[in-house]
Scaffold this active site. Structure first.
Site, PDB file in Angstrom:
ATOM      1  N   LEU A  94      80.316  68.803  62.572  1.00 45.03           N
ATOM      2  CA  LEU A  94      80.004  70.150  62.087  1.00 45.03           C
ATOM      3  C   LEU A  94      80.563  70.322  60.693  1.00 45.03           C
ATOM      4  CD1 LEU A  94      80.929  72.534  65.047  1.00 45.03           C
ATOM      5  CD2 LEU A  94      78.665  72.180  64.081  1.00 45.03           C
ATOM      6  N   GLU A 124      81.262  80.749  69.594  1.00 42.75           N
ATOM      7  CA  GLU A 124      82.035  80.132  70.685  1.00 42.75           C
ATOM      8  C   GLU A 124      83.377  79.666  70.153  1.00 42.75           C
ATOM      9  OE1 GLU A 124      79.740  76.733  71.788  1.00 42.75           O
ATOM     10  OE2 GLU A 124      78.046  77.926  72.504  1.00 42.75           O
ATOM     11  N   LYS A 126      86.048  77.033  69.153  1.00 38.39           N
ATOM     12  CA  LYS A 126      86.019  75.600  68.836  1.00 38.39           C
ATOM     13  C   LYS A 126      87.204  74.988  69.559  1.00 38.39           C
ATOM     14  CE  LYS A 126      85.624  72.376  65.027  1.00 38.39           C
ATOM     15  NZ  LYS A 126      86.523  71.358  65.547  1.00 38.39           N
TER      16      LYS A 126
HETATM   17  S1  IVH Z   1      78.797  72.131  68.670  1.00 35.57           S
HETATM   18  C1  IVH Z   1      75.787  69.370  66.437  1.00 35.57           C
HETATM   19  N1  IVH Z   1      80.529  73.707  69.876  1.00 35.57           N
HETATM   20  O1  IVH Z   1      83.958  70.224  67.050  1.00 35.57           O
HETATM   21  C2  IVH Z   1      76.892  70.307  66.721  1.00 35.57           C
HETATM   22  N2  IVH Z   1      81.306  71.706  68.865  1.00 35.57           N
HETATM   23  O2  IVH Z   1      84.041  69.564  64.212  1.00 35.57           O
HETATM   24  C3  IVH Z   1      77.740  69.818  67.792  1.00 35.57           C
HETATM   25  N3  IVH Z   1      83.704  71.303  69.162  1.00 35.57           N
HETATM   26  O3  IVH Z   1      82.037  67.305  67.214  1.00 35.57           O
HETATM   27  C4  IVH Z   1      78.991  70.546  67.967  1.00 35.57           C
HETATM   28  N4  IVH Z   1      84.128  73.111  70.339  1.00 35.57           N
HETATM   29  O4  IVH Z   1      83.651  67.854  69.172  1.00 35.57           O
HETATM   30  C5  IVH Z   1      80.338  72.565  69.182  1.00 35.57           C
HETATM   31  N5  IVH Z   1      81.966  75.133  71.004  1.00 35.57           N
HETATM   32  C6  IVH Z   1      81.768  74.013  70.327  1.00 35.57           C
HETATM   33  C7  IVH Z   1      82.815  73.114  70.034  1.00 35.57           C
HETATM   34  C8  IVH Z   1      82.545  71.971  69.294  1.00 35.57           C
HETATM   35  C9  IVH Z   1      84.631  72.002  69.808  1.00 35.57           C
HETATM   36  C10 IVH Z   1      83.954  70.039  68.439  1.00 35.57           C
HETATM   37  C11 IVH Z   1      82.943  68.959  68.697  1.00 35.57           C
HETATM   38  C12 IVH Z   1      82.374  68.633  67.355  1.00 35.57           C
HETATM   39  C13 IVH Z   1      83.477  69.052  66.458  1.00 35.57           C
HETATM   40  C14 IVH Z   1      83.004  69.265  65.060  1.00 35.57           C
END
Ligand code: IVH
Length: 684
Positions: A94, A124, A126
């Site tokens: 991200l 959401e 993180k």
């Molecule tokens: S969505 C293509 N949602 O943060 C987008 N990621 O810095 C996929 N992460 O690789 C990620 N909470 O490991 C998403 N609610 C959340 C998340 C989340 C933690 C992590 C995930 C990602 C990383 C990016």
């Protein structure tokens, strides 16, 4: 980038290229520390800053940008010991920001792109763990794979099965034929504290934060141990999907919940960026009460068709962004500034603080980096300061509370303090660090010895910090080569040293006389030269005299050696004190030299030229030790079994690699056979 004039002269251009190379190598190093070693040295915020600086430079000077720049790809968490599995749909990272303005710009870009007045978003938490992809086929759990390099990752199915919340079967009827469900494996705060308390009691090193513990646990080869530590999981997205469709992000969320999967608590569906910002602020308020570690919010476009239209860059989707929260800050008093001596003679100022609890642990020291940093922030002894542990890692002094400054306070004079301490030092032009001129400083020698004896260097078992300190204090060691003149009687006289341990240490020192050349090259502590570079060097220059005489230009021709490292190596060998030390060491050693272009390990070793895979847990070797032993025996270790594999070393609970090896007819070695082969002087 105002600082750089675009009409560059040659030296500007070289500076910029060097800065970019430095950034690339630093970013790669910190990525590795974070993802593979689970031992970050800098905060997330500081890391993001390096990436940002490189991205800015690449934008301004595209000619100097590399196609494989870390700004264009996700990191890599793959490690030896696991089967590698390709994702059906890549796992992206991200983009992130710490700034409200940038968040609003993100919204503006999307609105323009999609030609809409206001967009619906989902906000959401993180979760600060590690990304995972679960595959279910017709509702049945098939496998779990880490993000890896985004294209393929480690198969950690057995370990994920220990997580109670992962169902073997999904509930309900509307189940897709095949789905990759994406989420995060994490360690709850309470479990993190419990495990660390246990480790503290056992005198073991503590984990730095829940993320590192979660990641370290998921990569354990001992599934029973994984089960003893309570990992948790939250699912928030999907990758490949066959036999179902979803219109909105919140539909995905609802379906995951319906199927009996854990989803992040506290998600918001909002319209417009103002409402998004409110949700982010609400989440920030809640953060301290959440049972899992969060370092920000993830903002995702609700409309999945619009997501597809927005598309993604090579690294991250354009329809989502993470907003990272500022780190927790605390106020405390800075009592004194001490000076730490590093093994290259670098003198680093350290703030000795009144102990205070920050982000879950007591902080009493913080690095102040260098003289400029102290001056820039005008940090003085006796000041009240704000400290933080960004990313819950390394404590840092953010700023001084000048209102509370005592009236008699005086600016800290770095040079003068060095003088008072009796350090003869210099600050090299263009660098921020002061370095000791003399090489005979006991603290520096201590650091050098620790490095020299380390596992990735001369590998002298039993020669730890405490023993080294005693040897230096008693004047038995004044320089590295003195190590080889120690007698058993001298060792026996050390505190708490029994006959057996003295004999063992003497033996370990003896054994270290016959190490591979690269181990000495690494052990010498040449600035910028790590173990891998030492291996590259040894392979290219099996003759130490040729290496010592090499010009920077020919060093730079070696694969893996950049201009900064080349200069550093050349400079090191030009220094007379270094030459003398090396000569004295060479008299003591009978180094094993690699054949040109062979592996860095022993080219006559039992595994010379062979490729091995290790699977399952071995009784007498950790994973690193097995790898080192194979490499020392001339072999190479890879993570997955293929037709190119010569041997598979099999321990307890080996997993699917054994089956694959059997299928391919590859020779299997059990631990006893492996050990026998290692001890055998001939070839396996
Ligand atoms: S969505 C293509 N949602 O943060 C987008 N990621 O810095 C996929 N992460 O690789 C990620 N909470 O490991 C998403 N609610 C959340 C998340 C989340 C933690 C992590 C995930 C990602 C990383 C990016």
């Amino acid at each position: 980038m105002e600082a750089f004039s675009k009409a560059m002269n040659e030296s500007d251009s070289r500076d910029i290229q060097e800065r970019m190379e430095w950034l690339r190598s630093e970013i790669a190093r910190h990525e590795r520390l974070y993802r593979v070693n689970n031992a970050p040295e800098i905060s997330d915020q500081a890391f993001d800053k390096l990436v940002r600086e490189l991205a800015d430079l690449e934008q301004d000077y595209p000619l100097f940008a590399h196609a494989d720049s870390p700004t264009r790809k996700v990191g890599d968490d793959r490690s030896a010991g696991f089967l590698t599995v390709a994702h059906r749909e890549p796992m992206q990272s991200l983009d992130n920001t710490y700034s409200r303005d940038e968040l609003f710009q993100f919204d503006q870009r999307l609105r323009r792109l999609l030609d809409r007045e206001a967009l619906d978003y989902r906000v959401e938490p993180k979760i600060d763990g590690l990304a995972i992809s679960l595959t279910y086929e017709d509702g049945v759990f098939i496998r779990a794979v880490t993000r890896g390099n985004g294209v393929e990752g480690d198969d950690v199915t057995a370990n994920v099965r220990t997580i109670a919340a992962v169902p073997e079967r999904l509930k309900g009827k509307d189940l897709p034929e095949q789905i990759e469900i994406r989420g995060e494996v994490y360690m709850g705060n309470e479990e993190f504290l419990r495990i660390n308390a246990e480790r503290e009691q056992a005198g073991k090193a503590l984990y730095r934060n829940p993320r590192n513990l979660a990641s370290g646990t998921l990569k354990l080869l001992d599934t029973a141990e994984v089960a003893r530590r309570k990992l948790e999981i939250a699912l928030y997205g999907i990758g490949h999907l066959q036999g179902a469709a979803f219109e909105r992000q919140s539909d995905v969320h609802a379906a995951l919940e319906r199927w009996g999967l854990p989803v992040p608590s506290n998600a918001w569906s909002v319209t417009g960026i103002e409402a998004t910002w409110e949700a982010i602020e609400a989440l920030d308020e809640l953060r301290a009460t959440l049972p899992y570690p969060t370092d920000g919010a993830v903002i995702k476009l609700e409309d999945r068709a619009a997501q597809a239209r927005a598309g993604s860059t090579s690294k991250a989707p354009r329809w989502a962004i993470s907003y990272k929260f500022a780190a927790e800050q605390k106020e405390t008093r800075l009592n004194t500034i001490t000076i730490q001596v590093g093994r290259t003679g670098a003198l680093t100022p350290v703030a000795e603080l009144e102990p205070v609890l920050v982000a879950g642990s007591i902080v009493s020291r913080a690095t102040l980096h260098n003289e400029d940093e102290i001056r820039r922030k005008d940090i003085r002894e006796g000041d009240w300061v704000i400290i933080e542990k960004a990313g819950e890692v390394i404590p840092a002094v953010v700023r001084v509370l000048t209102d509370k400054r005592p009236p008699d306070s005086r600016a800290f004079d770095f040079a003068k303090r060095l003088e008072t301490l009796g350090y003869e030092a210099e600050r090299i032009e263009g660098q921020s660090a002061w370095r000791l001129k003399a090489s005979d400083n006991p603290q520096r020698l201590q650091r050098q010895m620790e490095h020299f004896a380390g596992r990735q260097a001369m590998d002298i078992d039993g020669l730890g910090s405490e023993i080294i300190r005693q040897l230096i204090d008693r004047g038995l060691i004044r320089d590295l080569p003195d190590l080889y003149h120690l007698t058993q009687e001298q060792l026996l006289a050390l505190d708490k040293f029994a006959e057996k341990s003295a004999a063992n240490l003497a033996e370990a020192i003896e054994a270290s006389r016959e190490r591979d050349l690269w181990r000495l090259l690494h052990g010498l502590g040449i600035p910028h030269v790590g173990a891998q570079s030492a291996k590259d060097l040894a392979r290219a220059f099996p003759d130490l005299d040729a290496l010592a005489a090499a010009e920077a230009s020919s060093l730079q021709a070696v694969d893996g050696i950049g201009p900064i490292m080349a200069e550093s190596i050349h400079g090191w060998f030009e220094d007379e004190a270094n030459q003398a030390r090396l000569e004295a060491l060479r008299k003591e050693l009978r180094l094993k030299l690699p054949q040109p272009d062979s592996a860095a390990g022993d080219s006559d070793g039992p595994f010379a030229g062979k490729t091995l895979v290790v699977t399952g847990s071995l009784e007498n070797f950790s994973r690193d030790e097995a790898k080192a032993a194979i490499e020392a025996a001339g072999g190479k270790v890879t993570g997955s079994v293929s037709s190119k594999t010569d041997f598979v070393v099999v321990g307890d609970s080996p997993g699917s690699k054994l089956a694959k090896a059997e299928k391919l007819g590859i020779q299997i070695l059990d631990e006893a056979a492996f050990q026998a082969a290692l001890e055998d002087k001939g070839k396996a």
